[in-house]
Motif scaffolding. Structure first.
Motif, short mmCIF file in Angstrom:
data_model
loop_
_atom_site.label_atom_id
_atom_site.label_comp_id
_atom_site.label_asym_id
_atom_site.label_seq_id
_atom_site.Cartn_x
_atom_site.Cartn_y
_atom_site.Cartn_z
N LEU A 95 0.80 -1.23 0.00
CA LEU A 95 0.00 0.00 0.00
C LEU A 95 0.83 1.28 0.00
O LEU A 95 0.41 2.29 -0.57
N ASN A 96 2.02 1.22 0.61
CA ASN A 96 2.87 2.42 0.61
C ASN A 96 3.50 2.68 -0.76
O ASN A 96 4.19 3.69 -0.94
N HIS A 97 3.27 1.79 -1.70
CA HIS A 97 3.96 1.89 -2.99
C HIS A 97 3.02 2.07 -4.17
O HIS A 97 3.47 2.18 -5.30
N VAL A 98 1.71 2.03 -3.93
CA VAL A 98 0.75 2.16 -5.04
C VAL A 98 -0.28 3.24 -4.69
O VAL A 98 -0.41 3.62 -3.52
N ALA A 99 -1.01 3.68 -5.72
CA ALA A 99 -1.88 4.86 -5.53
C ALA A 99 -3.33 4.48 -5.21
O ALA A 99 -4.27 5.05 -5.78
N ILE A 100 -3.51 3.53 -4.30
CA ILE A 100 -4.88 3.24 -3.85
C ILE A 100 -5.27 4.37 -2.89
O ILE A 100 -4.55 4.63 -1.92
N PRO A 101 -6.40 5.06 -3.15
CA PRO A 101 -6.78 6.15 -2.25
C PRO A 101 -6.93 5.64 -0.82
O PRO A 101 -7.54 4.58 -0.59
#
Ligand code: 6PG
Length: 227
Positions: A95-101
């Motif tokens: 999660l710290n590496h992708v743009a999931i809101p």
């Protein structure tokens, strides 16, 4: 426990790397399909070491992360920043590496304790509809999510407290069997010879917690080092 009457599709891989890539591909396909059909992807993540390496692979994919909605099948009742939290593991590797809101990441608030946390998560899940994909692990004793052998199951809520898990920590929160079964696709990720007894039981029709998971389309079991 009810006998398994939905299909179980067993897939065996020759290496852990092949298994990881196969699960990664299945997640990507499910996401693309769901986003094309409904404009969102509802994914339930599993804890454990096997999934960790798969989430690490996922982050290098070119996905429409803005449409992803992420949930957890279970969580340990520990402080939010405890190293054994599933939420922390998923943040660190994916999660710290992708743009999931951030408002589409639905961690189980297990730091509130089993009762309050389960109640809050049940509300989060209220009215959500089917999951597109549920990922689950398998423990040596046949448990999945935090549904353990011999435990009374409360299916009246989407998320339920667990007080006496045989695997530490004792206090946990798990999605209920009924909630996990409301899914288009379920993939079990099973690696390691220590799981063989649980797999033998499953294959021979002995009820284990994993056999509670019987969504309408059946389940896929991706295996390495078990036959
Ligand atoms: C837990 C673990 C556990 C795990 C299985 C399979 O909450 O104690 O997350 O339930 O999912 O033991 O884990 P592995 O795939 O890493 O063996």
């Amino acid at each position: 426990m009810k006998m398994q009457d939905k299909p179980v599709r067993w897939q065996h891989f020759n290496s852990i790397d092949c298994l990881r890539h196969a699960v990664c591909d299945a997640i990507a396909l499910s996401a693309s399909r769901a986003i094309a059909q409904r404009g969102r992807f509802n994914l339930v993540l599993a804890g454990g070491n096997t999934p960790r390496a798969i989430y690490r692979l996922l982050r290098d994919l070119n996905m429409d992360w803005s449409k992803w909605h992420v949930y957890h099948g279970d969580e340990r009742c520990l402080a939010a920043d405890h190293e054994d939290r599933n939420s922390l593991m998923v943040e660190q590797v994916l999660l710290n590496h992708v743009a999931i809101p951030p408002n589409q990441v639905h961690h189980i608030p297990a730091e509130l304790g089993p009762v309050a946390g389960a109640k809050a998560y049940a509300q989060t899940l209220q009215g959500l509809g089917s999951f597109d994909l549920v990922l689950l692990g398998l423990g040596e004793d046949g448990h999945t999510a935090s549904l353990f052998p011999g435990h009374a199951l409360d299916n009246s809520a989407h998320a339920v407290p667990v007080f006496d898990s045989p695997k530490p920590p004792a206090e946990r929160i798990t999605m209920s069997q009924q909630r996990l079964n409301d899914a288009q696709q379920v993939i079990f990720i099973v690696s390691g010879a220590v799981k063989q007894q649980a797999v033998d039981n499953w294959r021979s029709g002995v009820a284990i917690p994993a056999t509670l998971i019987q969504p309408a389309n059946g389940v896929d079991v991706y295996c390495y080092e078990v036959s």
